[in-house]
Scaffold this motif. Structure first.
Motif, PDB file in Angstrom:
ATOM      1  N   MET A 148       1.389  10.445  -7.158  1.00 46.91           N
ATOM      2  CA  MET A 148       0.210   9.732  -6.663  1.00 46.91           C
ATOM      3  C   MET A 148       0.595   8.413  -5.993  1.00 46.91           C
ATOM      4  N   TYR A 149       1.485   7.663  -6.615  1.00 44.93           N
ATOM      5  CA  TYR A 149       1.910   6.385  -6.028  1.00 44.93           C
ATOM      6  C   TYR A 149       2.623   6.592  -4.694  1.00 44.93           C
ATOM      7  N   LEU A 150       3.460   7.628  -4.602  1.00 52.23           N
ATOM      8  CA  LEU A 150       4.151   7.908  -3.347  1.00 52.23           C
ATOM      9  C   LEU A 150       3.158   8.198  -2.230  1.00 52.23           C
ATOM     10  N   ASN A 151       2.162   8.994  -2.529  1.00 53.24           N
ATOM     11  CA  ASN A 151       1.197   9.339  -1.496  1.00 53.24           C
ATOM     12  C   ASN A 151       0.263   8.184  -1.181  1.00 53.24           C
ATOM     13  N   GLU A 152      -0.009   7.355  -2.176  1.00 50.81           N
ATOM     14  CA  GLU A 152      -0.743   6.118  -1.926  1.00 50.81           C
ATOM     15  C   GLU A 152       0.051   5.241  -0.956  1.00 50.81           C
ATOM     16  N   ALA A 153       1.358   5.137  -1.193  1.00 49.21           N
ATOM     17  CA  ALA A 153       2.220   4.347  -0.307  1.00 49.21           C
ATOM     18  C   ALA A 153       2.207   4.913   1.108  1.00 49.21           C
ATOM     19  N   TRP A 154       2.242   6.223   1.218  1.00 43.84           N
ATOM     20  CA  TRP A 154       2.232   6.867   2.541  1.00 43.84           C
ATOM     21  C   TRP A 154       0.923   6.558   3.273  1.00 43.84           C
ATOM     22  N   ALA A 155      -0.185   6.640   2.547  1.00 45.26           N
ATOM     23  CA  ALA A 155      -1.484   6.343   3.165  1.00 45.26           C
ATOM     24  C   ALA A 155      -1.559   4.885   3.616  1.00 45.26           C
ATOM     25  N   TYR A 156      -1.065   3.980   2.799  1.00 40.91           N
ATOM     26  CA  TYR A 156      -1.025   2.569   3.202  1.00 40.91           C
ATOM     27  C   TYR A 156      -0.144   2.389   4.446  1.00 40.91           C
ATOM     28  N   ALA A 157       1.000   3.083   4.467  1.00 39.83           N
ATOM     29  CA  ALA A 157       1.893   2.980   5.623  1.00 39.83           C
ATOM     30  C   ALA A 157       1.203   3.469   6.883  1.00 39.83           C
ATOM     31  N   ARG A 158       0.397   4.523   6.766  1.00 40.01           N
ATOM     32  CA  ARG A 158      -0.347   5.027   7.918  1.00 40.01           C
ATOM     33  C   ARG A 158      -1.333   3.980   8.443  1.00 40.01           C
ATOM     34  N   GLN A 159      -1.758   3.088   7.562  1.00 38.78           N
ATOM     35  CA  GLN A 159      -2.676   2.018   7.943  1.00 38.78           C
ATOM     36  C   GLN A 159      -1.943   0.727   8.306  1.00 38.78           C
ATOM     37  N   SER A 160      -0.609   0.800   8.352  1.00 39.11           N
ATOM     38  CA  SER A 160       0.239  -0.369   8.655  1.00 39.11           C
ATOM     39  C   SER A 160       0.057  -1.483   7.634  1.00 39.11           C
ATOM     40  N   ARG A 161      -0.232  -1.125   6.388  1.00 35.55           N
ATOM     41  CA  ARG A 161      -0.375  -2.092   5.300  1.00 35.55           C
ATOM     42  C   ARG A 161       0.932  -2.079   4.501  1.00 35.55           C
TER      43      ARG A 161
END
Length: 290
Positions: A148-161
């Motif tokens: 879950m944390y990895l995919n949360e990180a990926w989603a944030y990266a997609r948002q440039s956060r």
């Protein structure tokens, strides 16, 4: 590739542990086909088995067998959702994930896995904010938390956060370090040291940090064997994109050609969806991947 042996509905109106074990084995075999060849190689077989699994639900069983059966049928729907997603059939994917969630209400670990996979559909189709709502629903077991944390990180990266992405990535590594993969249920066993490395590289690539992405992706590609061919192909795509971003056009072309060749061996629309932006990056630099 061999299709896992088909099994008929139970001959008795009452089922036992062996019937559920047979269903679990079928799902495990089909999941391995998905990992190696893509969802298009096994989706039809998964959907057919759902019909027979439904027959098991109508039979009598002890409370213990019933609970395990509900999880087994839920996981079969979970796999049907995932293979549908891999085939580009989003509506069918949502249907099966919803059915899986309904059947798995008693099983927190499996519910977490289904939620993660539903979030991945949103992430793939350009809705990282919607995906975050799924990835942040929490997890209980350390290995599930790491996913879950990895995919949360990926989603944030997609948002440039980047700050949030790196924070979630750190939590993923911490959770993985405290997990016991040998005791993990089948549906999370894909998340091993190699998957962690691959996802770490993918997240850094998404953030444009090729210095960290390239060694992680290269290491994952070295470790992924034929059984995880699709995951290895995703890493090749991300690695080629990193080389193009760095201006290393010869290496980008070499890796890009490997990615295209690997994609042609899979039955996965999702792989081609990921490959197109990389191919476009090559084309804008005058590089052919054919």
């Amino acid at each position: 590739m061999a299709d896992p042996a088909f099994f008929p509905p139970p001959h008795s109106s009452r089922i036992g542990t062996s019937d559920v074990e047979q269903l679990e084995a079928q799902t495990r075999s089909l999941r391995s086909v998905d990992y190696q060849y893509g969802g298009g190689a096994c989706r039809d077989a998964v959907v057919v088995r759902i019909y027979w699994a439904q027959q098991l639900l109508t039979a009598e069983a002890s409370d213990t067998v019933r609970a395990r059966l509900l999880s087994a049928v839920a996981d079969l729907h979970n796999l049907a959702g995932w293979t549908s997603f891999d085939c580009g059939q989003v509506g069918a994917a949502y249907h099966h994930f919803d059915r899986a969630l309904d059947l798995a209400r008693h099983d927190e670990d499996l519910t977490t896995n289904i939620v993660y996979r539903r979030g991945r559909v949103h992430l793939h189709h350009g809705a990282p904010g919607d995906a975050l709502a799924y990835f942040q629903r929490g997890a209980f077991a350390p290995l599930a938390s790491s996913i879950m944390y990895l995919n949360e990180a990926w989603a944030y990266a997609r948002q440039s956060r980047s700050a949030e992405a790196l924070r979630a990535l750190g939590k993923a590594h911490d959770s993985f370090a405290s997990a016991d993969p040998e005791r993990a249920p089948d549906w999370v066993r894909f998340h091993d040291e190699t998957d962690l490395t691959a996802m770490t590289g993918t997240i850094h690539a998404e953030l444009g940090d090729t210095r960290l992405a390239i060694p992680a992706l290269s290491a994952a590609i070295e470790r992924f064997g034929p059984a995880m061919a699709r995951s290895g192909t995703f890493c090749l795509i991300a690695l080629a994109s990193c080389h193009f971003l760095d201006g290393d056009l010869d290496e980008g072309q070499a890796v890009g050609l490997r990615a295209v060749s690997a994609a042609e061996e899979l039955r996965s629309e999702r792989v081609w969806d990921r490959l197109r932006p990389m191919a476009q990056a090559a084309a804008t630099r005058g590089i052919s991947l054919r």
